[in-house]
Design a protein around this motif. Structure first.
Motif: not given
Length: 299
Positions: A115-139
């Motif tokens: 339940x907790x883990x799912x937030x990470x891959x979703x936020x990581x994926x959605x961030x590139x559309x709604x904010x910008x692609x994450x850098x490796x450091x941000x990831x």
């Protein structure tokens, strides 16, 4: 809570981190349906929500409570750990049999961790559309902060992969072995499921929405489905069996460009949710106070 207990409570993510910027930003609201749907695609989690949640009868109230809870994990200070304890107590009696005939309990570490883990891959994926692609450091920073939140929720380090390199194989294994289109998943992406009109907010607004709801509901459920599937990582989509076309992908990219252009220029009262706004205000006040007390260099 005693001082000694508070001293040993896990700390929330720090101000200025990835979650500090994202969790209270209104763009985070757009990501939540995908995360919730990925959670309930697990047979045990889906069965627990199907049998014990009020998401069908009180979707707006449940959404408001869940959103406040998430905000407390990041912006709640000492209240963060208290909210984590409240959630564990709330889930302590949730148990039953999942769709595969297996006994489940909500606080079984494997279930609670997913339940907790799912937030990470979703936020990581959605961030590139709604904010910008994450850098490796941000990831890496996001994942480290996500682990901090997990500790607030009562997860032990042994319950979650401790590095990104360990997370992705864990995630892919769950997708391959467990994930399916549960009853709750099908309801969350359906465009014809009954959803009551919003029942929170000023009376005049509630009455207006109730009157207009027959007209507003169809576009609302279509938009919910669009965001839920579009902002879910493609491998998760495939594991669940959710279709996504090239045309839908182009529409999502256009939508993302609009969001990226509009949200950053909004005033803070419109861009951030109330708990986030207050936390940011208090952080600025404390920072200015520290700067004012700092010794000035001799001239």
């Amino acid at each position: 809570m005693s001082t000694s207990s508070a001293t040993h409570d896990p700390a929330p993510p720090p101000p200025g981190g990835v979650l500090w910027s994202l969790a209270g930003d209104i763009r985070g609201l757009l990501m939540l349906p995908a995360a919730l749907t990925l959670q309930v695609a697990h047979p045990a989690v889906g069965a627990g929500v199907d049998e014990h949640s009020v998401f069908r009868t009180d979707p707006w109230g449940r959404g408001e409570r869940s959103l406040r809870s998430l905000q407390l994990w990041v912006y709640g200070g000492e209240e963060a750990a208290e909210e984590g304890r409240r959630l564990r107590k709330l889930h302590a009696t949730i148990q039953g049999t999942d769709t595969r005939g297996r006994r489940y309990h909500a606080l079984t570490p494997a279930n609670y961790a997913w339940v907790h883990a799912t937030g990470f891959p979703v936020f990581h994926h959605a961030y590139r559309y709604l904010v910008r692609p994450m850098t490796e450091e941000q990831e890496r920073r996001l994942y480290a902060e996500w682990l901090q939140v997990g500790r607030i929720l009562g997860l032990h380090d042994r319950d979650m992969p401790q590095t990104i390199e360990e997370f992705w194989p864990y995630y892919r294994k769950i997708l391959a072995d467990e994930i399916e289109a549960t009853v709750v998943v099908r309801e969350l992406v359906a465009t014809d499921s009954p959803v009551p009109p919003p029942d929170h907010g000023p009376l005049s607004l509630r009455l207006l929405l109730r009157f207009l709801w027959p007209l507003l509901l169809p576009p609302f459920t279509r938009f919910r489905r669009f965001l839920t599937i579009g902002l879910m990582p493609p491998d998760a989509r495939e594991a669940i069996g959710l279709e996504w076309t090239d045309e839908q992908e182009r529409r999502l990219r256009r939508f993302g460009r609009v969001v990226r252009a509009v949200v950053p220029v909004l005033p803070e009262r419109l861009r951030y949710l109330p708990l986030a706004r207050e936390a940011r205000k208090q952080h600025r006040k404390h920072r200015l106070s520290r700067e004012a007390r700092a010794p000035r260099p001799a001239r």
